[in-house]
Design a protein around this motif. Structure first.
Motif, mmCIF file in Angstrom:
data_model
loop_
_atom_site.group_PDB
_atom_site.id
_atom_site.type_symbol
_atom_site.label_atom_id
_atom_site.label_comp_id
_atom_site.label_asym_id
_atom_site.label_seq_id
_atom_site.Cartn_x
_atom_site.Cartn_y
_atom_site.Cartn_z
ATOM 1 N N ILE A 78 0.877 -1.172 0.000
ATOM 2 C CA ILE A 78 0.000 0.000 0.000
ATOM 3 C C ILE A 78 0.911 1.216 0.000
ATOM 4 O O ILE A 78 1.839 1.312 0.810
ATOM 5 C CB ILE A 78 -0.917 -0.004 1.232
ATOM 6 N N THR A 79 0.659 2.150 -0.909
ATOM 7 C CA THR A 79 1.593 3.262 -1.068
ATOM 8 C C THR A 79 0.900 4.615 -0.950
ATOM 9 O O THR A 79 -0.294 4.752 -1.228
ATOM 10 C CB THR A 79 2.299 3.198 -2.435
ATOM 11 N N LEU A 80 1.683 5.594 -0.547
ATOM 12 C CA LEU A 80 1.267 6.991 -0.537
ATOM 13 C C LEU A 80 2.287 7.748 -1.373
ATOM 14 O O LEU A 80 3.464 7.816 -1.012
ATOM 15 C CB LEU A 80 1.216 7.538 0.891
ATOM 16 N N ASN A 81 1.834 8.252 -2.512
ATOM 17 C CA ASN A 81 2.741 8.890 -3.481
ATOM 18 C C ASN A 81 3.911 7.978 -3.842
ATOM 19 O O ASN A 81 5.056 8.410 -3.978
ATOM 20 C CB ASN A 81 3.256 10.229 -2.955
ATOM 21 N N GLY A 82 3.599 6.683 -3.967
ATOM 22 C CA GLY A 82 4.594 5.717 -4.404
ATOM 23 C C GLY A 82 5.473 5.144 -3.317
ATOM 24 O O GLY A 82 6.285 4.250 -3.579
ATOM 25 N N THR A 83 5.339 5.627 -2.092
ATOM 26 C CA THR A 83 6.145 5.129 -0.975
ATOM 27 C C THR A 83 5.315 4.182 -0.117
ATOM 28 O O THR A 83 4.181 4.508 0.254
ATOM 29 C CB THR A 83 6.647 6.298 -0.106
ATOM 30 N N SER A 84 5.880 3.019 0.200
ATOM 31 C CA SER A 84 5.145 2.020 0.977
ATOM 32 C C SER A 84 4.826 2.534 2.375
ATOM 33 O O SER A 84 5.635 3.230 3.004
ATOM 34 C CB SER A 84 5.970 0.734 1.084
ATOM 35 N N TYR A 106 -1.447 14.365 -2.364
ATOM 36 C CA TYR A 106 -1.184 12.954 -2.086
ATOM 37 C C TYR A 106 -2.175 12.053 -2.819
ATOM 38 O O TYR A 106 -3.354 12.411 -2.993
ATOM 39 C CB TYR A 106 -1.302 12.667 -0.586
ATOM 40 N N THR A 107 -1.685 10.878 -3.211
ATOM 41 C CA THR A 107 -2.542 9.808 -3.715
ATOM 42 C C THR A 107 -2.244 8.545 -2.922
ATOM 43 O O THR A 107 -1.106 8.052 -2.917
ATOM 44 C CB THR A 107 -2.314 9.551 -5.208
ATOM 45 N N LEU A 108 -3.247 8.047 -2.223
ATOM 46 C CA LEU A 108 -3.148 6.779 -1.496
ATOM 47 C C LEU A 108 -3.627 5.676 -2.428
ATOM 48 O O LEU A 108 -4.722 5.759 -2.981
ATOM 49 C CB LEU A 108 -4.015 6.832 -0.239
ATOM 50 N N ASP A 109 -2.807 4.643 -2.587
ATOM 51 C CA ASP A 109 -3.137 3.569 -3.520
ATOM 52 C C ASP A 109 -3.092 2.225 -2.802
ATOM 53 O O ASP A 109 -2.052 1.828 -2.265
ATOM 54 C CB ASP A 109 -2.155 3.572 -4.692
ATOM 55 N N VAL A 110 -4.232 1.548 -2.794
ATOM 56 C CA VAL A 110 -4.327 0.187 -2.267
ATOM 57 C C VAL A 110 -4.577 -0.720 -3.470
ATOM 58 O O VAL A 110 -5.702 -0.797 -3.967
ATOM 59 C CB VAL A 110 -5.465 0.051 -1.240
ATOM 60 N N PRO A 111 -3.555 -1.381 -3.993
ATOM 61 C CA PRO A 111 -3.730 -2.156 -5.222
ATOM 62 C C PRO A 111 -4.579 -3.406 -5.013
ATOM 63 O O PRO A 111 -4.883 -3.802 -3.879
ATOM 64 C CB PRO A 111 -2.295 -2.514 -5.615
ATOM 65 N N ALA A 112 -4.917 -4.022 -6.118
ATOM 66 C CA ALA A 112 -5.873 -5.135 -6.098
ATOM 67 C C ALA A 112 -5.393 -6.327 -5.284
ATOM 68 O O ALA A 112 -6.202 -7.096 -4.773
ATOM 69 C CB ALA A 112 -6.183 -5.566 -7.528
ATOM 70 N N SER A 128 -8.340 3.768 -4.063
ATOM 71 C CA SER A 128 -7.414 4.900 -4.066
ATOM 72 C C SER A 128 -8.168 6.155 -3.664
ATOM 73 O O SER A 128 -9.385 6.257 -3.858
ATOM 74 C CB SER A 128 -6.762 5.087 -5.443
ATOM 75 N N VAL A 129 -7.442 7.102 -3.101
ATOM 76 C CA VAL A 129 -8.026 8.379 -2.710
ATOM 77 C C VAL A 129 -6.969 9.458 -2.914
ATOM 78 O O VAL A 129 -5.785 9.248 -2.649
ATOM 79 C CB VAL A 129 -8.527 8.346 -1.243
ATOM 80 N N THR A 130 -7.404 10.590 -3.434
ATOM 81 C CA THR A 130 -6.518 11.733 -3.664
ATOM 82 C C THR A 130 -6.910 12.851 -2.714
ATOM 83 O O THR A 130 -8.089 13.198 -2.603
ATOM 84 C CB THR A 130 -6.630 12.219 -5.120
#
Length: 478
Positions: A78-84, A106-112, A128-130
């Protein structure tokens, strides 16, 4: 690789247990996860919502609530702006530990594959949330009332709405072609999948017969669909009295001599003297515009009114482009006040929100402030910027805000290359709206990139940003 870590990771994956406490994981390699379907379990609530602007110091964790039991897959991140991120499971969801910086998007990304659901039988749906963090700069202490104490209900509602959105969302805008229609707004919709919240129109040809400005169907359509209406005025004036008496508009112009072939010798100093033909002309022209603004007022349409724009001309304040700025800032301010008095007090037009347009260049902030008519005659300040980049332009914003003593909102009243909305909010460039200048006849030319290099992809990215309000999201302010 340390073998015991590999075994522990594999065991954790099999049992659906998260590993969040390992500090020495730079050399930790997890095995590939077998193909597993994505199921129905999903995020149903997030402590930071899409498009939010938060204070960095107030957010140390982000909580994601799922509608099923979940665990973490240590082989995905799970990353925030590409950082775990460091993540852990809690009752009903995940707790993500974050360290936020001010003035950052910021973009929070929780991949599939990051979250396991249904006891390991499927993955949870991706999420994901921005959002952005606010600038450290203290909030402006805006005046909560318009300069006209008799402003209409609709004008006050528009102003209140802009106040409420300031620093959170930026309204999208597009300038209409000079032939008074919504064609460019339609092109923006076809390209960006949304209509601009603000559409601008121009009284540039008020003295010509080929446009009927009394036909207010275009702005009325925008307003009836909850959009906002903006008018500006490339004010064409006769180069001499003979042209004025003859109504020879071929010898009218708005540029100062030397600025363009479409120039005029019209003298603002004489126009400010009662009894001169120049004064007669400006009063008659203001009254022509007033008749159209009256029709809009009678239809309940508030107008974001932006006359006498770019009076300084050159961004270095040494080469005025237009006749209303040719003889210095004091004459321009006097003309502004004359127009304000004529429209508000003489014609009783209470549907106007007055926008003063300033020019910005670093190092010329004092010149910028010197031309300002004052908060008692201005409701919002606009800055026209045509940069060769997509930067948020926080310097221009802060200079314009400072010019008003932090009391009036600031809009990006004209722009070419579009600024990125999340970047604007993050850097404290809290533009009230942006107004993309039109590309002439772009729809009929079949173009997908405008004259400023804005591609369809970029326009779509801006219009679909969670930090932008388009007409589709506008409430009724009637």
């Amino acid at each position: 690789m340390k073998p015991y870590k590999y075994i522990l990771a594999a065991a954790a994956l099999t049992l659906g247990v998260s590993l969040t406490g390992c500090n020495d994981d730079d050399d930790l390699i997890f095995p590939d996860v077998p193909e597993t379907p994505t199921g129905d379990v999903k995020v149903v609530a997030s402590s930071v919502v899409d498009g939010a602007v938060v204070n960095a110091a107030d957010v140390e964790t982000i909580y994601l609530n799922y509608d099923g039991i979940v665990s973490l897959n240590p082989a995905a991140h799970i990353t925030l702006n590409g950082t775990s991120l460091w993540a852990e499971t809690t009752d009903g969801g995940l707790l993500l530990h974050v360290e936020l910086q001010p003035a950052t998007a910021y973009t929070l990304d929780v991949p599939a594959t990051a979250v396991i659901a249904n006891k390991g039988n499927s993955y949870a749906q991706p999420f994901s949330v921005t959002f952005a963090t606010a600038s450290d700069a203290s909030a402006a202490d805006y005046l909560t009332t318009l300069s006209n104490p008799s402003a209409s209900t609709q004008a006050r509602k528009v102003y209140d709405f802009l106040l409420a959105q300031n620093g959170k969302r930026i309204l999208s805008g597009a300038m209409a072609n000079v032939n008074l229609n919504n064609d460019f707004a339609d092109w923006v919709y076809g390209t960006g999948y949304a209509y601009p919240a603000v559409t601008g129109y121009d009284f540039i040809n008020i003295n010509d017969s080929w446009i009927d400005y009394n036909d207010i169907s275009a702005p009325l359509s925008q307003w009836n669909k909850n959009g906002l209406v903006n008018y500006m005025w490339h004010w064409q004036a006769p180069t001499d009295e003979a042209a004025y008496r003859a109504g020879d508009t071929s010898r009218y112009g708005f540029y100062a001599p030397g600025a363009s072939e479409q120039s005029t010798e019209f003298d603002i100093r004489e126009a400010l003297k009662s009894g001169t033909w120049q004064n007669e002309f400006i009063i008659n022209d203001i009254d022509k515009v007033a008749a159209v603004l009256r029709k809009l007022a009678d239809a309940g349409v508030p107008v974001i009114w932006r006359p006498l724009h770019e009076a300084a001309g050159s961004y270095e304040y040494n080469n005025p482009w237009f006749w209303w700025g040719r003889y210095g800032e004091e004459a321009t301010k006097e003309l502004w006040k004359l127009m304000y008095d004529r429209l508000v007090n003489y014609h009783g037009l209470n549907n106007l929100i007055w926008v003063w347009t300033a020019q910005y260049s670093e190092g010329y902030e004092a010149n910028m402030a010197g031309g300002y008519p004052g908060n008692e005659y201005v409701d919002i300040v606009g800055v026209d910027l045509y940069e060769d980049n997509n930067d948020a332009q926080p310097g221009a914003y802060q200079a314009a805000l400072a010019m008003t003593g932090g009391k009036r909102m600031v809009a990006l009243s004209e722009t070419g290359a579009l600024e990125m909305p999340a970047d604007c909010i993050a850097k404290g460039a809290n533009w009230s709206w942006f107004m993309l200048w039109y590309t002439y006849d772009i729809a009929n030319k079949g173009l997908t990139t405008d004259d400023f290099g804005n591609t369809a992809e970029l326009i779509r990215q801006v219009m679909q940003s969670p930090f932008v309000i388009n007409r589709e999201q506008m409430p009724s302010l009637k």
